[in-house]
Design a protein around this motif. Sequence first.
Motif, PDB file in Angstrom:
ATOM      1  N   ILE A  48       0.840  -1.205   0.000  1.00 60.96           N
ATOM      2  CA  ILE A  48       0.000   0.000   0.000  1.00 60.96           C
ATOM      3  C   ILE A  48       0.877   1.258   0.000  1.00 60.96           C
ATOM      4  N   ALA A  49       1.939   1.251   0.825  1.00 59.80           N
ATOM      5  CA  ALA A  49       2.794   2.444   0.921  1.00 59.80           C
ATOM      6  C   ALA A  49       3.494   2.717  -0.412  1.00 59.80           C
ATOM      7  N   GLU A  70       9.866  -4.853  -6.197  1.00 65.91           N
ATOM      8  CA  GLU A  70       9.033  -5.660  -5.303  1.00 65.91           C
ATOM      9  C   GLU A  70       9.642  -7.063  -5.225  1.00 65.91           C
ATOM     10  N   GLY A  83      -9.877  -0.850   7.240  1.00 63.95           N
ATOM     11  CA  GLY A  83     -10.772   0.290   7.424  1.00 63.95           C
ATOM     12  C   GLY A  83     -10.076   1.576   7.007  1.00 63.95           C
ATOM     13  N   ARG A 140      -8.832  -5.748   1.651  1.00 56.30           N
ATOM     14  CA  ARG A 140      -7.498  -5.228   1.310  1.00 56.30           C
ATOM     15  C   ARG A 140      -7.134  -5.570  -0.143  1.00 56.30           C
ATOM     16  N   LEU A 163      15.455  -6.559  -1.934  1.00 58.20           N
ATOM     17  CA  LEU A 163      16.629  -5.773  -1.536  1.00 58.20           C
ATOM     18  C   LEU A 163      17.354  -6.464  -0.399  1.00 58.20           C
ATOM     19  N   ASP A 351       4.794   0.946   7.038  1.00 62.71           N
ATOM     20  CA  ASP A 351       5.180   0.051   8.138  1.00 62.71           C
ATOM     21  C   ASP A 351       6.693   0.020   8.355  1.00 62.71           C
ATOM     22  N   ALA A 361      -6.952   1.085  13.483  1.00 63.98           N
ATOM     23  CA  ALA A 361      -7.119   0.844  12.039  1.00 63.98           C
ATOM     24  C   ALA A 361      -6.411   1.921  11.213  1.00 63.98           C
ATOM     25  N   GLY A 363      -2.634   1.808  10.266  1.00 62.35           N
ATOM     26  CA  GLY A 363      -1.306   1.551   9.689  1.00 62.35           C
ATOM     27  C   GLY A 363      -1.257   1.915   8.214  1.00 62.35           C
ATOM     28  N   ALA A 364      -2.217   1.417   7.459  1.00 64.87           N
ATOM     29  CA  ALA A 364      -2.232   1.693   6.016  1.00 64.87           C
ATOM     30  C   ALA A 364      -2.537   3.166   5.772  1.00 64.87           C
ATOM     31  N   GLY A 365      -3.440   3.704   6.579  1.00 67.95           N
ATOM     32  CA  GLY A 365      -3.810   5.108   6.415  1.00 67.95           C
ATOM     33  C   GLY A 365      -2.617   6.027   6.613  1.00 67.95           C
TER      34      GLY A 365
END
Length: 480
Positions: A48-49, A70, A83, A140, A163, A351, A361, A363-365
């Motif tokens: 997501i990041a 990736e 969320g 997700r 990496l 993260d 809710a 972390g992704a936000g």
Amino acid sequence: MIHGESSGWYATYKATATLKVERAPSAIYCNDMSIEKKLRVAIIGGGIAGLTFAICLAKNNANVDVDIYESGPEFSTNGAGLGMWPRIWAIMKELGLEEELRRRSTALTGDDRPFMYCKADQAKGHVFAQSMSTMEPYHRAEFLQILCENAPKQLNKNFGKKLDHYVDNPPDPIIMHFRDGTTASCDILVGADGVKSAVRRTMYNHLADKAPDREAAEALRREGSATWTGQVAYRHLISADELRKSCPDHPGLRQPIIFSGENRYLICYPISQGRIVNCAALVSQPQFAGTLYEGPSVSMTSQEELLVLYKNWEPRAQAVLDLMVTPSKWVINSVESLPTFVAGRVAILGDAAHAMTPHQASGAGQAVEDAMVLSMLLAQRELGRKTAPIALQVYDEVRRPFTQSVVRGSLQTGKNYYFQSPLAQEMLRELAKTGAMPTELLNKIGDETAEQLRWTWSTTIKGDQDYAVEMFKTRVAQRG
Ligand SMILES: Cc1cc2nc3c(=O)[nH]c(=O)nc-3n(C[C@H](O)[C@H](O)[C@H](O)COP(=O)(O)OP(=O)(O)OC[C@H]3O[C@@H](n4cnc5c(N)ncnc54)[C@H](O)[C@@H]3O)c2cc1C
């Protein structure tokens, strides 16, 4: 751009670097009016990041070339529920993703979406709070799918590239070393490689190498590793139809509900337009907080293991647990208080920088917010090789205090859900003493939790964005 180990990247770079660039189409003008080749940004990690950061760079018209590396064979769309709060929703709108997200979101109960809290570790559940929730629940996988579909066309995607470490010796380009033996170079490196970040580990090893003494060096090397919060989450996606069969009026079919007990809580909410109910059963062992978890971070486990932990809970919680037949177990590691997210031309986000507990809710936000702020800084016309470290430094100064306050807030909210907070402990003592449900204290726990979550809907990131850009411009101007 990937180089084989024997391809002599350095010789090639040196040769091209000495060519006089008269007016290449990709040239940008810096504040010192020199002409530079377009900066090359490398993103490690396509979660997501990383993906949001690539989209934000394009949306903000950053004049940079972007490579994403990736480790997996493709962008992974694994995962369960996610969320999203209004603060993040505003960014999604800015990125033009609103319509696609709306199409896949779950209509909860119109504008009135209560988040229900229930004391559930006894035969009869006791609902003690309803707070207005404006959280948009997603699968997700569907969210990541939208990010993948909206990844910029010009993004150079490199898969199967894990990496190992990087070398940063200015003014030479940064060299990334991958596990398959290949290397690649870039001018700015952004680690979006999750909680076990190789970029963070390398950054902190480099910082440790420059530390004034052995003690400081050891402390910095330790910062490079995430630690266990003493918590695990058992996750499962269950069919809404199945839950409806066993419990036709189950609140989890309509809205988020948290079933709480001492050192345990179960959360469920509908996703995928109500076809699926996302469930996570959490367990906390506070005595292990801050230790290193030996073993895999994610594994499949048995329903028996889960059921033993939630014995004799109220029937609506039990109905959900009975359907969690093949739960996956997620060890919750966190990165709580790094002294920096940035070293020279390298930054970490998501993260990698601030892995947190899932109780708010967020972390992704917070990864999405990092991506927006950093991309805006890298999109400024003053950005060049000399000013890039200033942009990263400003990103660190603006985002680190905020994200680390969310990490701490999330831990506090978890203490309420697990009945570990001082107020909740008082409630449990009162219950043990009198045998009667301490309604007033439970209500106070609800109010405290609502207050802890207020920032998610009552604030926006706009002020921080503008402040960051202003600070960058001022510092560049002061530099002369
Ligand atoms: C139970 C639970 C519930 C949650 N609920 C929510 C929620 O409701 N809302 C919310 O906002 N957040 C939630 N989160 C948190 C959220 O899932 C994470 O914060 C988010 O996924 C972090 O995204 P990321 O891109 O930083 O990291 P990741 O998703 O971990 O992505 C990292 C990427 O980097 C790749 N990678 C790793 N190492 C390397 C390497 N060395 N080289 C190259 N690539 C590499 C990985 O393959 C992966 O694709 C929850 C988390 C859990 C555990």
